[in-house]
Structures are given as structure tokens and as C-alpha cells.
Design an enzyme around this catalytic site. Structure first.
Site, PDB file in Angstrom:
ATOM      1  N   HIS A 356       0.761  -1.367   0.111  1.00 60.00           N
ATOM      2  CA  HIS A 356       0.071  -0.110   0.107  1.00 60.00           C
ATOM      3  C   HIS A 356       0.912   1.416   0.058  1.00 60.00           C
ATOM      4  CE1 HIS A 356      -3.038   2.830   1.345  1.00 60.00           C
ATOM      5  NE2 HIS A 356      -4.015   2.104   0.656  1.00 60.00           N
ATOM      6  N   CYS A 357       1.981   1.319   0.572  1.00 56.07           N
ATOM      7  CA  CYS A 357       2.816   2.406   0.699  1.00 56.07           C
ATOM      8  C   CYS A 357       3.641   2.583  -0.462  1.00 56.07           C
ATOM      9  CB  CYS A 357       4.080   2.331   1.836  1.00 56.07           C
ATOM     10  SG  CYS A 357       3.371   1.497   3.574  1.00 56.07           S
ATOM     11  N   LEU A 358       3.694   1.687  -1.289  1.00 50.02           N
ATOM     12  CA  LEU A 358       4.608   1.657  -2.464  1.00 50.02           C
ATOM     13  C   LEU A 358       3.417   1.999  -3.817  1.00 50.02           C
ATOM     14  CD1 LEU A 358       7.173  -1.013  -1.779  1.00 50.02           C
ATOM     15  CD2 LEU A 358       7.599   1.539  -2.268  1.00 50.02           C
TER      16      LEU A 358
END
Length: 364
Positions: A356-358
């Protein structure tokens, strides 16, 4: 494209939920040698696998530096993947890219929050961060999307989750941290969220996952699966440092009503591990002043909650952990209409985040 002086809410725009239809997903190519081991080569392979998994469901655009453009273009050899050149400081597009907002009539705009590398010179993870600060504006320029800018308000996309129906979930550990917006109190921060996401209710969880170097981003800890239902990282082990965090979050979630007056249904997602980097993995990371130290004694903030919802699919991390199968089964259960695809997440986790962060979804 225009930089607007109004707010999304005033113009009839809002941040849609992640399950709303996407036009594409954005990613940024990882290469920073003081964050990714062995010059970024292992994580680049993991990043390619992630991009190709998403591209089965929707178009992907990968932003990449000039130095890595040819390499990235050659490796991302799949239909549905576009590669564009944008200078950057690291790959965390969830936090550096724009938060897209829509008006329900087909228009898409973007919010360009201020970015200070998760805390600036007070606990931030690298410096300088000027190229990452510019990334959202460049993405919006490429997409011909008008831009809302909040130069005096620091926010990372990983610190918020919305239901698209007036509610946002966040953590006090991150948004009330003195290294983000020390000049603003809780009420003032809520006002910015209300104006720029077009939400009415802010649900504050006390903390995120233990040892999360983002200061407790909610996207690594608790996310919406549909309106009125969330998935919470969970442990039943009282000796796990996450135990009090999970208990405190559950207390808030069970006692809060959302913008539509619903009490929340909470699904539990087990926390993998505990997971640690090896001596060898840490030794492969360049040492640089101001960068986050990688140490095999420090527990990694691994989480199955750090997944992306795409058009018809769920792209979630696996960790070669006994709980991988359990996590996959829970995702299938809470997303019966989606195909669940598990992608190896260890290399991504070694850099401090996950799927999700990427990634950053762009709504249709």
C-alpha cells in the site's frame, strides 16, 4: 494545469474509497542504496512482480529517475505498464504522490500535501526530500489534473483511510506528532481533513503498529474493507508490544459511530512474525548521514493490512510466514467479489513499508 485556491469540499470534490473504480495505479521505482539493500536490485525484482500483479487488473504507471529509466523500462516488460521519467528521492508514492479527489461527474483533481520525509529533521527518514516534495505536482501535471496545494500542512497518504462516505480513520501517533504540523491542534488538523477529503467524521486511533518508522501510519494497521467495516491488525499475545495498541484501537473502533451513524464491524487480521532483517540484509544497505539505520535487532513492522485494492482484485503481501495462508483466507472472506493475489513482501518490508505504501490509486 491550474493550482486552485479553493478546497475540494467547497468545489464539490471528495476522496473516494479505494474500492471505487481506478483509472490506474502509480508507483515509483526503488533505487535508493541507503534504504534498499544491494543497490536496490532485490527490491527492484520485487517491485516488478508487484507492478505486473497490479497490471493484470488495471493500468500501472511507474515513475523512474533518468539514471534508472532504461533498466526499469526493460524489466517492466508487460502490457498495461507505462514508464515515465520523474526525479524522486525514494519509492513511497502513497506518501509523496497526490491524493486524488473526484466530483462524481467525471472530473478528477489532486491534493498536493506538504511532505517532510516523515518528520523532517525531527525523526525524519532521509534528507534532502525536495524531489519527493515535488512529485505530486509532477504527477498531476502529467495527468492534466488541477491541483489543490497545502504548503503549510504536512500529510502522507498512508496516514489516512477513507470510506468514501464521509469518514476518515487516522492515528494520533502520526497526525498529532510534533514533527508533522506542530503549529496546529487536533481541531485545526480535523478542519483541514474535512475541507480536503470532504469528510465529516475523523476516527482517531491512538497508535499504529509497533516500530512503524512512519510514526504509526494507519495503512499498516487498520483499513476499510467496505463502508462500516474495517480490518484491524491483531495479536492475542499479551507479551507482544502490539497487544496494547490493538486493544486501544479496538476500544475506539467499537465505541465510535461513522459519518452515517453506523457502528463499525471489525475484522481481525493476525500480525506476522515477529519478523527481523538478517545481518546480511542489513549489511547490504549503504550507510549515509540522516538515513534510517537498518539493524537486525529491530523488529520489522510487517503487516498483512498493507495491501492495495485494485479493480476486481486485492494485491497483498506474503512473508514466508506460517500466517500467510490465514491472511489470504481472511482477505478472500472479507472481499468475496475480488481475486486475492499474494505477492512476496519481504524485500518491500526491509525498506520500511509495503504494497500500500508503494502504490497510489488514481480514481476513474
Amino acid at each position: 494545469m491550474a493550482t486552485l485556491t479553493t478546497t475540494p469540499r467547497a468545489d464539490g470534490f471528495y476522496m473516494p474509497a479505494e474500492w471505487a473504480p481506478h483509472s490506474q495505479t502509480w508507483m515509483v521505482w526503488p533505487e535508493r542504496p541507503d534504504n534498499w539493500r544491494l543497490g536496490g536490485k532485490p527490491v527492484q525484482a520485487a517491485h516488478v512482480a508487484l507492478a505486473k500483479a497490479i497490471a493484470r487488473f488495471e493500468p500501472v504507471t511507474v515513475a523512474v529517475s533518468a539514471a534508472q529509466f532504461a533498466n526499469a523500462r526493460a524489466r517492466l516488460d508487460a502490457p498495461n505498464i507505462r514508464v515515465v521519467e520523474i526525479s524522486n528521492d525514494d519509492a513511497w508514492v502513497r506518501d509523496t504522490g497526490p491524493t486524488f479527489v473526484i466530483d462524481g461527474k467525471g472530473q478528477v483533481r489532486g491534493v498536493d500535501w506538504a511532505f517532510n520525509a516523515w518528520g523532517g529533521f525531527n525523526g525524519g527518514l532521509y534528507s534532502p526530500w525536495n524531489r519527493d516534495e515535488e512529485l505530486a505536482a509532477k504527477v498531476l501535471e502529467i495527468e492534466r489534473c488541477d491541483r489543490y496545494h497545502t504548503p503549510g500542512f504536512v500529510l502522507e497518504g498512508g496516514s489516512i483511510h477513507v470510506d468514501g462516505e464521509g469518514t476518515v480513520i487516522t492515528t494520533e501517533e502520526c497526525l498529532l506528532n510534533a514533527n508533522r504540523n506542530p503549529h496546529l491542534n487536533r481541531e485545526q488538523i480535523e478542519a483541514v481533513l474535512r475541507d480536503h477529503l470532504a469528510v465529516d467524521t475523523v476516527i482517531w486511533l491512538p497508535e499504529g503498529l509497533y516500530n512503524d518508522e512512519t510514526d504509526g501510519h494507519v495503512d499498516n494497521f487498520c483499513c476499510y474493507v467496505r463502508p462500516g467495516e474495517v480490518l484491524l491488525a491483531w495479536t492475542d499475545d499479551p507479551k507482544d508490544p502490539n497487544y496494547p495498541r490493538c486493544q486501544a484501537a479496538m476500544k475506539v473502533l467499537q465505541s465510535t459511530r461513522d459519518a452515517r451513524g453506523r457502528t463499525l464491524v471489525v475484522h481481525k487480521m493476525p500480525i506476522p512474525g515477529p519478523l527481523y532483517a538478517t545481518e546480511e540484509e542489513c549489511a547490504g544497505v549503504d550507510q549515509a548521514a540522516g538515513s534510517q539505520e537498518r539493524n537486525p535487532s529491530v523488529r520489522l513492522a510487517g503487516s498483512y493490512v498493507n495491501f492495495l485494492i485494485v479493480n476486481g482484485g486485492i494485491i497483498a503481501p506474503s512473508f514466508d510466514d506460517p500466517l500467510d495462508a490465514t491472511a489470504e483466507a481472511i482477505l478472500r472472506q472479507v472481499f468475496p467479489g475480488h481475486e486475492v493475489v499474494m505477492v512476496p513482501g519481504r524485500e518491500l518490508l526491509l525498506g520500511g513499508g509495503n504494497i500500500h505504501c508503494l502504490t497510489q490509486q488514481q480514481p476513474a
